[in-house]
Design a protein around this motif. Structure first.
Motif, PDB file in Angstrom:
ATOM      1  N   GLU A  22     -14.656   2.873  -0.817  1.00 36.54           N
ATOM      2  CA  GLU A  22     -13.978   4.163  -0.962  1.00 36.54           C
ATOM      3  C   GLU A  22     -13.381   4.196  -2.355  1.00 36.54           C
ATOM      4  OE1 GLU A  22     -11.609   5.573   2.321  1.00 36.54           O
ATOM      5  OE2 GLU A  22     -12.763   4.393   3.731  1.00 36.54           O
ATOM      6  N   ASN A  23     -12.079   4.038  -2.455  1.00 38.76           N
ATOM      7  CA  ASN A  23     -11.431   3.836  -3.751  1.00 38.76           C
ATOM      8  C   ASN A  23     -10.191   2.994  -3.518  1.00 38.76           C
ATOM      9  OD1 ASN A  23      -9.063   5.438  -3.283  1.00 38.76           O
ATOM     10  ND2 ASN A  23     -10.254   7.267  -3.676  1.00 38.76           N
ATOM     11  N   SER A  24      -9.700   2.386  -4.569  1.00 41.78           N
ATOM     12  CA  SER A  24      -8.557   1.481  -4.422  1.00 41.78           C
ATOM     13  C   SER A  24      -7.239   2.167  -4.744  1.00 41.78           C
ATOM     14  CB  SER A  24      -8.740   0.255  -5.312  1.00 41.78           C
ATOM     15  OG  SER A  24      -8.802   0.642  -6.663  1.00 41.78           O
ATOM     16  N   GLU A  25      -7.280   3.487  -4.950  1.00 43.67           N
ATOM     17  CA  GLU A  25      -6.050   4.226  -5.237  1.00 43.67           C
ATOM     18  C   GLU A  25      -5.089   4.077  -4.064  1.00 43.67           C
ATOM     19  OE1 GLU A  25      -4.888   8.830  -5.801  1.00 43.67           O
ATOM     20  OE2 GLU A  25      -6.634   8.138  -6.923  1.00 43.67           O
ATOM     21  N   GLY A  26      -3.858   3.742  -4.344  1.00 45.24           N
ATOM     22  CA  GLY A  26      -2.863   3.541  -3.294  1.00 45.24           C
ATOM     23  C   GLY A  26      -2.621   2.074  -3.003  1.00 45.24           C
ATOM     24  N   VAL A  82      -3.018   3.452   3.755  1.00 44.42           N
ATOM     25  CA  VAL A  82      -2.699   2.429   4.754  1.00 44.42           C
ATOM     26  C   VAL A  82      -3.798   2.390   5.808  1.00 44.42           C
ATOM     27  CG1 VAL A  82      -1.113   1.811   6.629  1.00 44.42           C
ATOM     28  CG2 VAL A  82      -0.205   2.479   4.393  1.00 44.42           C
ATOM     29  N   GLU A  83      -4.202   3.552   6.295  1.00 47.41           N
ATOM     30  CA  GLU A  83      -5.267   3.616   7.303  1.00 47.41           C
ATOM     31  C   GLU A  83      -6.593   3.108   6.740  1.00 47.41           C
ATOM     32  OE1 GLU A  83      -4.876   4.079  10.568  1.00 47.41           O
ATOM     33  OE2 GLU A  83      -2.768   4.118   9.969  1.00 47.41           O
ATOM     34  N   LYS A  84      -6.891   3.454   5.499  1.00 49.37           N
ATOM     35  CA  LYS A  84      -8.126   2.995   4.852  1.00 49.37           C
ATOM     36  C   LYS A  84      -8.139   1.471   4.746  1.00 49.37           C
ATOM     37  CE  LYS A  84      -8.330   3.555   0.473  1.00 49.37           C
ATOM     38  NZ  LYS A  84      -8.382   4.114  -0.861  1.00 49.37           N
ATOM     39  N   VAL A  85      -7.024   0.895   4.318  1.00 46.88           N
ATOM     40  CA  VAL A  85      -6.943  -0.562   4.174  1.00 46.88           C
ATOM     41  C   VAL A  85      -7.094  -1.230   5.532  1.00 46.88           C
ATOM     42  CG1 VAL A  85      -5.359  -2.451   3.624  1.00 46.88           C
ATOM     43  CG2 VAL A  85      -5.641  -0.562   2.019  1.00 46.88           C
ATOM     44  N   LYS A  86      -6.411  -0.709   6.545  1.00 45.55           N
ATOM     45  CA  LYS A  86      -6.518  -1.288   7.887  1.00 45.55           C
ATOM     46  C   LYS A  86      -7.952  -1.209   8.408  1.00 45.55           C
ATOM     47  CE  LYS A  86      -1.728  -0.678   9.326  1.00 45.55           C
ATOM     48  NZ  LYS A  86      -0.798  -0.001  10.250  1.00 45.55           N
ATOM     49  N   ALA A  92      -8.850  -4.877  -4.892  1.00 41.96           N
ATOM     50  CA  ALA A  92      -9.046  -3.567  -5.525  1.00 41.96           C
ATOM     51  C   ALA A  92     -10.532  -3.288  -5.730  1.00 41.96           C
ATOM     52  CB  ALA A  92      -8.294  -3.500  -6.850  1.00 41.96           C
ATOM     53  N   ALA A  93     -11.279  -4.276  -6.196  1.00 41.91           N
ATOM     54  CA  ALA A  93     -12.724  -4.095  -6.418  1.00 41.91           C
ATOM     55  C   ALA A  93     -13.447  -3.861  -5.095  1.00 41.91           C
ATOM     56  CB  ALA A  93     -13.296  -5.308  -7.140  1.00 41.91           C
ATOM     57  N   SER A  94     -13.072  -4.596  -4.062  1.00 38.58           N
ATOM     58  CA  SER A  94     -13.721  -4.448  -2.745  1.00 38.58           C
ATOM     59  C   SER A  94     -13.453  -3.076  -2.151  1.00 38.58           C
ATOM     60  CB  SER A  94     -13.246  -5.543  -1.792  1.00 38.58           C
ATOM     61  OG  SER A  94     -13.599  -6.808  -2.276  1.00 38.58           O
ATOM     62  N   VAL A 131       0.850  -1.186   0.000  1.00 36.33           N
ATOM     63  CA  VAL A 131       0.000   0.000   0.000  1.00 36.33           C
ATOM     64  C   VAL A 131       0.887   1.239   0.000  1.00 36.33           C
ATOM     65  CG1 VAL A 131      -1.853   1.194   1.228  1.00 36.33           C
ATOM     66  CG2 VAL A 131      -1.727  -1.288   1.306  1.00 36.33           C
ATOM     67  N   GLU A 132       0.494   2.252  -0.798  1.00 32.63           N
ATOM     68  CA  GLU A 132       1.251   3.497  -0.888  1.00 32.63           C
ATOM     69  C   GLU A 132       0.417   4.643  -0.338  1.00 32.63           C
ATOM     70  OE1 GLU A 132       3.652   6.162  -4.188  1.00 32.63           O
ATOM     71  OE2 GLU A 132       2.392   4.517  -4.846  1.00 32.63           O
ATOM     72  N   GLY A 133       1.006   5.406   0.570  1.00 31.00           N
ATOM     73  CA  GLY A 133       0.345   6.571   1.151  1.00 31.00           C
ATOM     74  C   GLY A 133      -0.231   6.264   2.517  1.00 31.00           C
ATOM     75  N   ALA A 134       0.094   7.101   3.482  1.00 34.93           N
ATOM     76  CA  ALA A 134      -0.355   6.892   4.861  1.00 34.93           C
ATOM     77  C   ALA A 134      -1.876   6.849   4.950  1.00 34.93           C
ATOM     78  CB  ALA A 134       0.197   7.996   5.769  1.00 34.93           C
ATOM     79  N   GLU A 135      -2.549   7.675   4.170  1.00 36.29           N
ATOM     80  CA  GLU A 135      -4.010   7.706   4.186  1.00 36.29           C
ATOM     81  C   GLU A 135      -4.585   6.373   3.684  1.00 36.29           C
ATOM     82  OE1 GLU A 135      -7.124  10.232   1.676  1.00 36.29           O
ATOM     83  OE2 GLU A 135      -5.841  11.485   2.948  1.00 36.29           O
TER      84      GLU A 135
END
Length: 132
Positions: A116-120, A65-69, A109-111, A59-63
């Motif tokens: 939200e969005n899968s960017e990052g 990372v938090e979204k994925v977590k 990525a689809a989930s 994952v790229e970008g601190a924001e």
């Protein structure tokens, strides 16, 4: 004398500002591997057969990372549903395992795109893979 010091400080200020920008550019964006703990253990289609896999997300970008977590429970659910009931014969070769990794990447990525969005989100890796 004070004017000379003031003039010297004013001349150095722009250089100090640029030095800070270079450091920020060198550091670049936050890139992190998010471990989907605990390991996945799912039943396969054959009786008494299972798949154990350890999954990490790049994952790229601190924001991001938090979204994925934040959405790890949903992502775990999606992966368990996808992997459950697979056939042992579909997980034997390197090509089949790579196909599963690619399918996993698309599903994540689809989930993420649904909530939200899968960017990052960049990639997915299996650091442990056992079919028994």
């Amino acid at each position: 004398m004070q004017n000379v010091i003031l003039l010297a400080v004013l001349m150095l200020l722009p250089m100090l500002g640029f030095a800070g920008d270079d450091k920020a550019e060198e550091e670049g964006p936050v890139i992190e591997y998010v471990d989907m703990k605990p390991k996945f253990t799912v039943n396969l289609a054959e009786p008494k057969k299972y798949l154990l896999v350890n999954v990490q997300l790049l994952v790229e970008g601190a924001e991001t990372v938090e979204k994925v977590k934040k959405h790890l429970p949903m992502l775990r659910h999606e992966l368990i549903m996808m992997m459950s009931g697979m056939h042992v014969a579909d997980l034997q070769t390197m090509e089949q395992r790579e196909a599963l990794r690619a399918k996993t990447k698309e599903l994540i990525a689809a989930s993420l795109g649904k909530v939200e969005n899968s960017e990052g989100f960049k990639d997915v890796f299996f650091s442990e893979f056992l079919v028994n």
